[in-house]
Design a protein around this motif. Sequence first.
Motif, PDB file in Angstrom:
ATOM      1  N   GLU A  97       0.818  -1.213   0.000  1.00 32.14           N
ATOM      2  CA  GLU A  97       0.000   0.000   0.000  1.00 32.14           C
ATOM      3  C   GLU A  97       0.850   1.260   0.000  1.00 32.14           C
ATOM      4  OE1 GLU A  97      -3.994   1.109   1.941  1.00 32.14           O
ATOM      5  OE2 GLU A  97      -2.515   1.223   3.565  1.00 32.14           O
ATOM      6  N   THR A 116      -6.131   0.096   0.450  1.00 31.91           N
ATOM      7  CA  THR A 116      -5.968  -0.278  -0.956  1.00 31.91           C
ATOM      8  C   THR A 116      -6.953  -1.401  -1.313  1.00 31.91           C
ATOM      9  OG1 THR A 116      -3.632   0.299  -0.852  1.00 31.91           O
ATOM     10  CG2 THR A 116      -4.298  -1.138  -2.656  1.00 31.91           C
ATOM     11  N   ASP A 153      -2.055  -0.091  -6.813  1.00 33.95           N
ATOM     12  CA  ASP A 153      -3.506   0.107  -6.918  1.00 33.95           C
ATOM     13  C   ASP A 153      -4.292  -1.079  -6.375  1.00 33.95           C
ATOM     14  OD1 ASP A 153      -3.674   2.668  -8.683  1.00 33.95           O
ATOM     15  OD2 ASP A 153      -2.224   1.391  -9.713  1.00 33.95           O
TER      16      ASP A 153
END
Length: 245
Positions: free
Chosen positions: A169, A202, A174
């Motif tokens: 993260e 995330t 992503d």
Amino acid sequence: MDPIKVLAPMAGITDANFCLKLVPFGFEMVTLGGYNIDKTTISAGEEILQRGRPEFEIREETYFEVIKREAIQLKEKWGGFVSVNLRSITPDPIIEISKIKEIDVVEINAHCRQKELTDLGCGQAMLQNPEFLENFIKEVVKKSSAKVSVKFRANVNDVNDLEIASIIESSGSDFIHVDAMKPGFNHADLDIVSKISQEVETFIIGNNSIFDVESARKMLNAGANGISIARAAMGGQIGFDLSII
């Protein structure tokens, strides 16, 4: 937000033709690969090939065109997201692949457990070198033309899964793609998915032992934002409707 359903990479069968057989079942993202994409990992793949694993057969001089061709074939026939799972000992080849415009997500493979690759510090061996993993992800994120995912295997000896998720993260990925493997059991480790979901914001893709609607919902209820399916789809179809999940 509806959960995203991902066709995960498995034992060498997730090429474009195979993915296209599965997309009618409700997948929103499919993952090509995994591919070895530098000289060192391709050489290791040649050794694995001798053990009867034909999915590791890819040549250094052609890998870019092979991956590009597969991604183009998918985009020409389907409107979903295309991910590609990649193994490399340096970030540069992954960054190169990210420039293929038909690829939406490059996925760093911190998951493979083939000894020829882990001996190189590749695949799940990256988890045992957190500083290296962090720098690797940051370099890919910084220069990638596509979104970035990191797939890692949970419950690897001497690895702190929460630390790994936090590194992924903080490095800017992503997606965190968690293979919630629970050694000795035929079901996913939902507890580790729950713990990771409490530590990070995330997007989490939960993987392992999803073979029906009930197991998919259990993964989502544990804290995953999406699910990925591999072995349940190996026959080219799945026995349940993803659209109701």
